[in-house]
Structure formats: C-alpha cells, structure tokens
Write an enzyme that holds these catalytic residues in place. Structure first.
Site, short mmCIF file in Angstrom:
data_model
loop_
_atom_site.label_atom_id
_atom_site.label_comp_id
_atom_site.label_asym_id
_atom_site.label_seq_id
_atom_site.Cartn_x
_atom_site.Cartn_y
_atom_site.Cartn_z
N ASP A 1 -2.35 6.64 11.67
CA ASP A 1 -1.63 5.87 10.74
C ASP A 1 -0.21 6.83 10.65
O ASP A 1 -0.24 7.97 10.25
CB ASP A 1 -2.06 6.03 9.53
CG ASP A 1 -1.59 5.62 8.22
OD1 ASP A 1 -0.22 5.14 8.49
OD2 ASP A 1 -1.86 5.40 7.08
N HIS B 1 1.62 5.60 6.31
CA HIS B 1 1.59 6.38 5.06
C HIS B 1 1.87 7.66 4.99
O HIS B 1 2.02 8.16 5.82
CB HIS B 1 -0.01 5.70 4.47
CG HIS B 1 -0.11 4.37 4.47
ND1 HIS B 1 -0.48 3.43 5.51
CD2 HIS B 1 -0.10 3.54 3.34
CE1 HIS B 1 -0.68 2.33 5.09
NE2 HIS B 1 -0.31 2.50 3.89
N SER C 1 0.75 -1.26 0.08
CA SER C 1 0.13 -0.07 0.00
C SER C 1 0.94 1.14 -0.14
O SER C 1 0.22 2.27 -0.53
CB SER C 1 -1.06 0.03 1.11
OG SER C 1 -0.26 0.21 2.42
#
Length: 540
Positions: A507, A510, A256
């Site tokens: 998060d 990312h 990802s």
C-alpha cells in the site's frame, strides 16, 4: 489681602502669563503628536480589509481520453529513490491557496453538535470498517490528487526551474485573513521529539495503517515534521482543539484516505480524553464529553450521487455517477456540521459511467462503443464533481460552517500502479527536492480540482467559509510515510522482492499511523484557529 493688592503686585501679575505660556506649549505639542500619529499610522488599530478576490487564469490542460497509467506512455509515473537527508528544503511555491469564501468574516460558526439520534439508521451512509474499508483495501484507492488553489504572493523566487511548471497551474488568486504566512511553503525537518502518540497508545488505528504493529523495522518516518518558512506550525494541541471546537461537530467526508485522516485526529485527541463511541454500522461518531465535541466520518467515495441501476445503454451493475448531483447521503447532514474536511479523487480511477444532464457522457474503464468518442473522461469528471459538491455546500441555505478541502493525497507507486507491480518498499526518509519526479496523473487531477474549487467559490451565496488545504505538493516528498508491504501483522508476509524481482503486495497510498498524516490535522487545527481567533500567527 484684597483683590486690589494682588493687582498691584508685579510678581503675582507675572504668574498668569507664565501659566498661559506653558499651557500653549503643551497644546501645541499634543497637536503635533496627534498629527504625527495620524500621518504615520494610516489605518486605525483593529481595522482590516476583509474582502476576497478571485482572478481567473486560463489553464490549458493536455488532451486526455481515458486517463490510465498503463495506457498513457507519455506520462512518467516513476519516483526516484530517496537519499539520506537531514533537512529537506522544498522549492518555494505559491501553494497557500487558503482561499476563503464568506460574506461575513466576523460571524463565528454556531455551536451545533449532533445529538445521539440525529444520524438516523435510515441514512444510506455506509461507513462500517468491515464493509467499505475492506473494499477500499482491495482497491487501494488508486491515484487521486485534489487540486489545491494556491494564493499567489509576491515571492518571485517561487518560479524556480524545479517548481515553476507546478506553480503555473494555480487557477486563481485571493486575499485571505492568513495572508501573512504561507503554511505550504517550507521544509521537512527531523524532530527528535517524535510523534504525539504511538500505535500502542491509540486503540482505533486501522490494522493496515498500523505499520509498527505490522512489523515495519524503521521508525524515522515518524519524526519528520513540516515547518513553514515564515511562521510556525505548532504541534497538534488536543486541548486547544477541543476548546476551539467546544459544542461543535467536525466531519471528515470522503474515501478511505479521509478515514485515515479521521483516525489520526482521534489518536491525537485520545491522548487527553477517551471519547465515547456513538456510531453504528452506518456512521462513525466519536463524542468528547468534556467540551461536547463530536468527530464524525461520513463515507462518500465519489461525493456525487451513484447508482448501479440500468440507465440508457449502461447496464445494471456498472456504477453510474450523476456528476451534477451531490451525494445526498452527506448533504442532508451538513446543516448540523460546523467544520467539514472533505476530500476525494482516487475512486475516479475505478470503473464507472458518467451521467451529466441526464445523458451518459463518458466513463472510466467502461465504454461499450469505441467508435463513439466520449465527451467526459475520468479527470474531467473529477473536476465537475468538485464543482458540483462545493457549489451545493456554498449555496445551502442552512449551512454556515467552515469547509476545508484537503487536496489530493499523492501516492508513491514506483515502477507501476497499485495493481501492476508498483512499489514503495524500503523508503525510509523524505525525498530531497532534486529527487521529486512529477506524476502526470496526479498533476492533471490537481489542476481539475483547482478549477472546480475556483468555479464553486464564485457561486457562493451563504455565509459559510471555504478553504483549500494544499498538501499535495509537500506530501509528494513523503514516499517514506506509506505502509508499503507492512499491511498486516502476518509474520510470514512478503516484505522484500522475490527471486523473480517482483515486489510484494503493498500500500503506497494510505499513510502509516503515527506518521506524516498527523501533519494534516496540525494544518486543520491551524486553519480552524485562524478562523475562530483571527489572522494572528507565530513568526518563525
């Protein structure tokens, strides 16, 4: 006047002698200039040394069994709080491991683009955002850190106290066409011009990376840009990129975080042309008609073959990784790809069993018999997988493209891991050099990737090129660039620590878009430009 009368003229008789003297002087001067140019310009214009050398250096790694942050008490995974800084100067380091593998430097990547039906529905490449990406979101991709092979230069100042330990972990040396400028030695600087796009001008940003759309109150993290010390890294020029990639295909292969980078690339290009979506639930493909350029994303969480079927004493349901077999879900397509941007690593923190030479040799968060020692832990498995995949690409008889290995993308969970209360809440500026805290897991993953990269480079047999894009160290300073708690547009979401002091779910792996991740694609463009146009670079 007769010939005899001319001979009798003293004035006329002197003229030939004067002309001879002048001619002789000119000849002597010309010979001197030729000799001088030969003496002071020993290499003719246009000639260059195009050989590439790999010098092994022994790297001694610490002994690890199962690498688990919660279990390893000797590794400091915390990060210090950032300070207000206007110019972040990083310690110099030989991180330009822009190694190139290729026997024919003059050969250009041939124009091959995916036609509309070339990626058939029979492929097992699962790329749907509702499928794999939702799983990635829950998992948050743990800790990854691709190893970057760094090309050592003569800069002795790079071995300063804050950086010498990291520099010593570089696995090999190389000469490359871009040896004149180390793209990965420099500083972060504040650019008031801001990003090239906004969350409102790019419609394909994954919601979890849409930090402004999710209510993040600060925006300064969008303005910091990377500046190499000895040359310029230009802002991303979408027209230049499309022209360089005319008739070609670029594929992002990995997890990802690779998807995060692919979406950044699309957002940058979207500002000059809206692409046609030619993908399906199995593969994402975006076509830029003006220059016949295709941007592809191929999902591969580990880059090697995986199965959940029963194997020996590993039961059904446990993911098994064949560390010596590349993932055929993307290998079947590489002859049609001109530029590959590949990355991996974070998923090696997930539960899995490792198979090598048809034997179970280890596992991560899985090992049924603790009385039996494992032969391979998750860090070693990552290094093996890197060598396996890159070796397969470099020996593929029908692949002649450029492979860019983006190094491990650092996470910034403070006070714990992604699933144990780690946090990056409130980070608004890059870290100052004195604030960087080494992440032991990240560093050892980086080392293993370096070794895997280096070993694969020596096995190359085709005419493809291999470069390592070293973002690991410089992005260690960008703890401000993650979504943190701003992962959804929910107006009632927690964004601060609760009364009990616990941080909100967040998060810290990312990257916000726009944000630091866009620098990766500036580096990709510069790498492609050097490959296609040569080693010219802009001095700073």
């Amino acid at each position: 006047m007769t010939l005899a009368s001319l001979r009798g003229s003293a004035k006329m008789a002197a003229m030939p002698r004067g002309l001879t003297s002048v001619a002789a002087s000119v000849l002597i001067l010309a010979m001197f200039l030729i000799f001088a140019s030969w003496l002071f310009v020993p290499y003719p214009l246009g000639s260059a040394v195009r050989g590439y050398f790999y010098v092994d250096r022994k790297i001694v790694l610490p002994a690890y069994t199962i690498i688990d942050q919660s279990a390893d008490k000797n590794v400091d995974y915390s990060y210090s709080n950032s300070l207000s800084v206007s110019n972040v100067e990083l310690p110099a380091r030989s991180s330009n491991r822009s190694s190139v593998v290729g026997s024919d430097e003059s050969a250009r990547v041939s124009a091959r683009s995916f036609d509309k039906d070339s990626l058939s529905s029979e492929s097992n490449v699962e790329l749907s955002s509702s499928g794999k990406d939702s799983a990635e979101s829950k998992y948050n991709e743990m800790q990854e850190k691709p190893v970057v092979l760094s090309k050592l230069s003569s800069r002795a100042t790079e071995n300063n106290a804050s950086d010498s330990s990291f520099a010593s972990r570089n696995a090999s040396e190389s000469n490359s066409v871009d040896s004149g400028c180390d793209l990965y030695n420099g500083k972060w600087f504040y650019d008031p011009q801001g990003p090239s796009y906004t969350n409102n001008s790019c419609p394909i940003i994954t919601q979890m990376q849409n930090c402004q759309g999710n209510g993040r109150p600060d925006k300064e993290y969008e303005n910091w840009r990377w500046k190499p010390s000895k040359c310029e890294l230009p802002r991303f020029d979408p027209k230049k990129f499309l022209e360089l990639m005319r008739g070609k295909t670029l594929a992002f292969i990995g997890d990802s975080v690779a998807r995060n980078q692919m979406e950044s690339m699309l957002c940058l290009l979207w500002q000059v042309e809206v692409p046609k979506n030619r993908g399906n639930r199995r593969m994402q493909r975006w076509y830029f008609k003006s220059k016949s350029v295709m941007i592809v994303r191929i999902w591969s969480s580990w880059l090697v073959q995986e199965t959940t079927e029963n194997f020996d004493f590993a039961p059904e349901g446990v993911t098994k990784l064949h560390l010596d077999a590349p993932d055929d879900k993307f290998m079947e397509f590489i002859p049609k790809i001109d530029v590959i941007v590949i990355s991996s690593g974070h998923w090696f923190a997930k539960q899995s069993a490792y198979i090598l030479n048809n034997e179970i040799v280890g596992g991560q968060l899985w090992w049924p018999d603790q009385s039996r020692p494992m032969k391979v832990n998750n860090v070693e498995a990552f290094g093996i997988s890197v060598e396996t995949v890159l070796s397969a690409i470099l020996t593929h008889p029908n692949y002649t493209g450029l492979t860019i290995v983006r190094t491990y993308s650092p996470d910034h969970y403070e006070g714990g891991a992604w699933n144990t209360g780690g946090s990056c809440t409130g980070k608004e500026k890059p870290l100052a050099p004195s604030e960087l805290v080494e992440n032991g897991f990240t560093n050892v993953m980086h080392e293993k990737q370096v070794l895997g990269f280096d070993h694969a480079a020596k096995k190359a047999t085709n005419k493809s090129k291999l470069r390592l894009m070293d973002i690991t160290r410089i992005f260690g300073y960008r703890h401000d660039g993650h979504p943190g708690p701003y992962r959804s547009p929910d107006p009632n979401k927690m964004t601060k620590r609760g009364p009990d002091g616990k941080p909100p779910p967040q998060d810290c792996l990312h990257w916000c878009m726009p944000g630091p991740v866009d620098t990766w694609n500036e580096l990709v463009l510069e790498t492609i430009r050097r490959e296609f146009e040569g080693d010219q670079y802009s001095s700073s």
